[in-house]
Design an enzyme around this catalytic site. Structure first.
Site, PDB file in Angstrom:
ATOM      1  N   VAL A 194       0.861  -1.200   0.000  1.00 46.42           N
ATOM      2  CA  VAL A 194       0.000   0.000   0.000  1.00 46.42           C
ATOM      3  C   VAL A 194       0.891   1.241   0.000  1.00 46.42           C
ATOM      4  CG1 VAL A 194      -1.904   1.192   1.113  1.00 46.42           C
ATOM      5  CG2 VAL A 194      -1.653  -1.271   1.428  1.00 46.42           C
ATOM      6  N   HIS A 195       0.771   2.063  -1.034  1.00 44.75           N
ATOM      7  CA  HIS A 195       1.566   3.299  -1.092  1.00 44.75           C
ATOM      8  C   HIS A 195       0.844   4.295  -1.992  1.00 44.75           C
ATOM      9  CE1 HIS A 195       3.508   2.666  -5.154  1.00 44.75           C
ATOM     10  NE2 HIS A 195       2.900   1.526  -4.933  1.00 44.75           N
TER      11      HIS A 195
END
Lengths: 156, 143
Positions: free
Chosen positions: A12-13
């Site tokens: 997740v980014h």
């Protein structure tokens, strides 16, 4: 239902939170990873990166497959994230719904070569990728949704 | 009821080369963006921004909106944009961060610009966080 299955070693980014999630109208991000599920610190950092209003689930690969096969997950619009090629192959084996895989980002490691700007694979990865292609799975490279799909079969 | 405006243009205006640095980050995280302009003050010569601002506005149709991201409230870049650029269809946000710019660039063009900006500012403020303290708070909650 699964809206996207993505290989991205950052999990997740920014790209996931700001582009894929809104553009696919995602309401659930599922991280499938056997190590992260046991690592409280990594889980905490992934929770910080999570876009607001989105459900974030972190499960082992086997548990993720069980969840994706469960009727109750069908009402969700799910983005599945794995951080390596091997895990995606394991998911494909267990979850027939996955027929297309997005190659988002894999940073260079020892003995790897870039097949596109942000995706590096080694010999083992290529073997798995060929196997997936043979099964008729689509593998496409896009960092963000507005990129043009590049098909992996033309890159290896 | 305002008429629907679909064509949005964006300007990042900064002292020095921060604007092109922001663009470099945007290209990586959200991909290339159309209608994004940069204004980098005082890089080559120490001149007023009037000309550049007016040139941009000249190319802005009445049915178009310009959202300006400027670096500092009270800074000379923001001040000159206000002085030369303030119009009904020009919206100026000072003190931007990367999250704010991304949210506004990616916003639905059908959502009214005032709403897009207000919501993005709320979210951007939440994004500025002393992370160490946040981690401590989370740990305490889990105990």
């Amino acid at each position: 239902m699964i809206k996207l299955t993505r290989i991205d070693d950052r999990l997740v980014h920014g790209q996931v939170a700001f582009t894929w999630t809104p553009s696919l109208n995602i309401d659930c991000i599922l991280v499938a990873n056997d190590k992260v599920v046991k690592d409280e610190f990594q889980k905490m950092t992934l929770n910080l990166a999570k876009p607001s209003g989105i459900k974030l689930l972190i499960k082992s690969v086997a548990d993720a497959a069980t969840f994706l096969s469960d009727e109750r997950s069908k009402t969700l619009k799910i983005l599945v994230l794995v951080n390596n090629v091997k895990d995606v192959a394991a998911l494909v084996e267990l979850v027939p719904e996955i027929t297309s895989i997005n190659l988002g980002g894999l940073r260079s490691k020892d003995g790897s070569k870039l097949i596109s700007k942000a995706f590096a694979v080694n010999g083992d990865d290529i073997e798995i990728i060929r196997d997936l292609l043979e099964k008729g799975i689509e593998l496409e490279v896009r960092q963000v949704p507005t990129d043009h799909k590049k098909l992996v079969k033309e890159l290896i | 009821m305002d008429k629907t405006v679909n064509n949005r243009k964006f300007l990042i205006a900064t002292h020095g080369t921060l604007a092109s640095g922001v663009k470099s980050s945007l290209d990586i995280i959200i991909g290339a963006t159309e209608n994004l302009f940069l204004l980098q003050a005082y890089v080559e010569e120490n001149k007023s921004l009037e000309e550049e601002i007016l040139a941009l506005l000249k190319a802005l149709g009445d049915d178009e909106e310009l959202i300006v991201f400027s670096d500092l409230l009270g800074g000379s870049v923001t001040n000159q944009i206000l002085l030369y650029g303030l119009r009904d269809n020009v919206h100026i946000v000072a003190g931007f961060n990367l999250g704010l710019v991304m949210e506004i660039l990616l916003a639905d063009a059908e959502t009214p610009v005032e709403q897009v900006i207000s919501e993005a500012i709320t979210h951007a403020k939440e994004q500025m966080v002393y992370v160490n303290k946040l981690l401590t708070a989370q740990n305490t909650n889990n105990d």
